[in-house]
Design an enzyme around this catalytic site. Structure first.
Site, mmCIF file in Angstrom:
data_model
loop_
_atom_site.group_PDB
_atom_site.id
_atom_site.type_symbol
_atom_site.label_atom_id
_atom_site.label_comp_id
_atom_site.label_asym_id
_atom_site.label_seq_id
_atom_site.Cartn_x
_atom_site.Cartn_y
_atom_site.Cartn_z
ATOM 1 N N GLY A 12 37.915 41.510 39.508
ATOM 2 C CA GLY A 12 36.911 40.526 39.892
ATOM 3 C C GLY A 12 36.579 40.608 41.372
ATOM 4 O O GLY A 12 37.145 41.404 42.125
ATOM 5 N N VAL A 14 37.127 38.538 43.952
ATOM 6 C CA VAL A 14 38.257 38.243 44.837
ATOM 7 C C VAL A 14 39.466 39.094 44.452
ATOM 8 O O VAL A 14 40.185 39.601 45.314
ATOM 9 C CB VAL A 14 38.608 36.744 44.792
ATOM 10 C CG1 VAL A 14 39.844 36.446 45.633
ATOM 11 C CG2 VAL A 14 37.424 35.913 45.286
ATOM 12 N N TYR A 126 31.470 23.613 34.323
ATOM 13 C CA TYR A 126 32.269 24.493 35.173
ATOM 14 C C TYR A 126 33.127 23.686 36.143
ATOM 15 O O TYR A 126 34.341 23.881 36.248
ATOM 16 C CB TYR A 126 31.350 25.447 35.935
ATOM 17 C CG TYR A 126 32.056 26.244 37.010
ATOM 18 C CD1 TYR A 126 33.020 27.195 36.682
ATOM 19 C CD2 TYR A 126 31.757 26.030 38.349
ATOM 20 C CE1 TYR A 126 33.668 27.922 37.670
ATOM 21 C CE2 TYR A 126 32.397 26.760 39.345
ATOM 22 C CZ TYR A 126 33.352 27.697 38.994
ATOM 23 O OH TYR A 126 33.996 28.403 39.975
#
Length: 317
Positions: A12, A14, A126
């Site tokens: 991903g 990060v 979210y």
């Protein structure tokens, strides 16, 4: 203290940056979604029990803000159930947990930067699942560091930076929201700051994470709107050599044709999920406790354009 680190989300935005930096702290065992299915509790338990880490760094998440409105169950599994189980397993073996959360736990009604003591009130699925994940981690009593960050971008994956560069090769006009404010934060700076915190705690011994356990805001300094961020991206892009690999990939090797960026208001760009109008975070606690402060967002953006690409093969949510 030489750490054994279990990293999730290694491909991903990060996670890939963490994978490059964490080995300086110890032995790293890293997983992506193909190696470790975070919707499978047995796989999570087995991975943690096999590795026996001293630190779990969870850089995996469900981050598609609009899609989460349609896939609340899946968002809950990845953003609540999985980190809760990691926290339980970490506590069982005496490990610490590092986890990433979001500015979207706030409703955006403030006019000054949010600090860690402000009351969360998420306005979309979210944000609600990320807040519930935070709460689940705290409830276990595991030593933890929860880093809330914001408007994350990088030279890989799916993010606002890469979207603007792609659209800039396709359209003469971009219409971008001007009335939502936050702090665009480069994924590499998030990883660097995380590793700096862990290095400090490592020097203080095994119990240091317990002493400093808690939630910290971790974003670029200053604030901007999506409109101003888009203008800045295109301004830097206009001066960037086309042969830089990540930039060439983002633009498909095509020239920028965009001529103007037009500011619009949120009501002119309806989305499935509501966004907070103001989600700027105060990083005072991070600076006070660890002496760390990220650069301002414009400096980070300039650095990102000059950065190398780690790996552009696979994607994590």
């Amino acid at each position: 203290m030489n750490s054994r680190i279990l990293l999730t989300g290694k491909t991903g935005q990060v996670g890939a940056e963490l994978l490059a930096l964490l080995p300086r702290l110890g032995e790293v065992t890293a997983f992506d979604r193909h190696d470790l299915d975070l919707s499978n509790p047995d796989q999570i338990r087995r991975a943690i029990r096999d590795v026996q880490p001293t630190v779990i760094v969870n850089a995996a998440a469900y981050t598609s803000v609009d899609q989460a409105e349609r896939e609340e169950k899946q968002a809950h599994i990845l953003n609540v159930d999985a980190p809760a189980l990691m926290a339980e397993e970490a506590k069982r073996i005496g490990a610490a947990l590092v986890h990433y959360s979001t500015d979207y736990v706030f409703d955006g009604s403030s006019s000054v930067p949010y600090d860690e003591e402000d009351q969360p009130n998420p306005i979309n699925v979210y944000g609600r699942t990320k807040l519930a994940g935070e709460q689940a981690i705290r409830a276990t009593g595991v030593p933890h560091l929860i880093f809330r960050t914001a408007w994350v971008y990088g030279t890989r994956g799916r993010n606002f930076l890469l979207t603007i560069l792609r659209l800039g090769t396709e359209r003469e006009e971009l219409r971008i929201v001007r009335d939502q404010f936050g702090a665009p934060t480069w994924s590499r700076e998030i990883a660097k700051c995380t590793v700096s915190v862990l290095a400090q705690l490592s020097r203080e011994g095994q119990q240091a994470v317990s002493r400093f356990s808690g939630t910290y805001h971790l974003t670029a300094a200053d604030k901007t709107s999506w409109f101003e961020f888009a203008e800045a991206i295109l301004e830097v892009a206009s001066r960037t050599p086309r042969d830089i690999p990540w930039f060439a990939a983002a633009t498909g090797g095509n020239p920028l044709v965009v001529r103007r960026v037009t500011p619009i208001v949120t009501e002119q760009y309806p989305t499935l999920a509501r966004r907070p109008a103001y989600s700027v975070l105060s990083n005072h606690r991070l600076k006070q406790i660890f002496g760390l402060e990220l650069p301002d967002w414009r400096s980070e953006l300039a650095s990102a354009f000059g950065s190398g690409q780690i790996n552009d093969q696979s994607r994590d949510p």
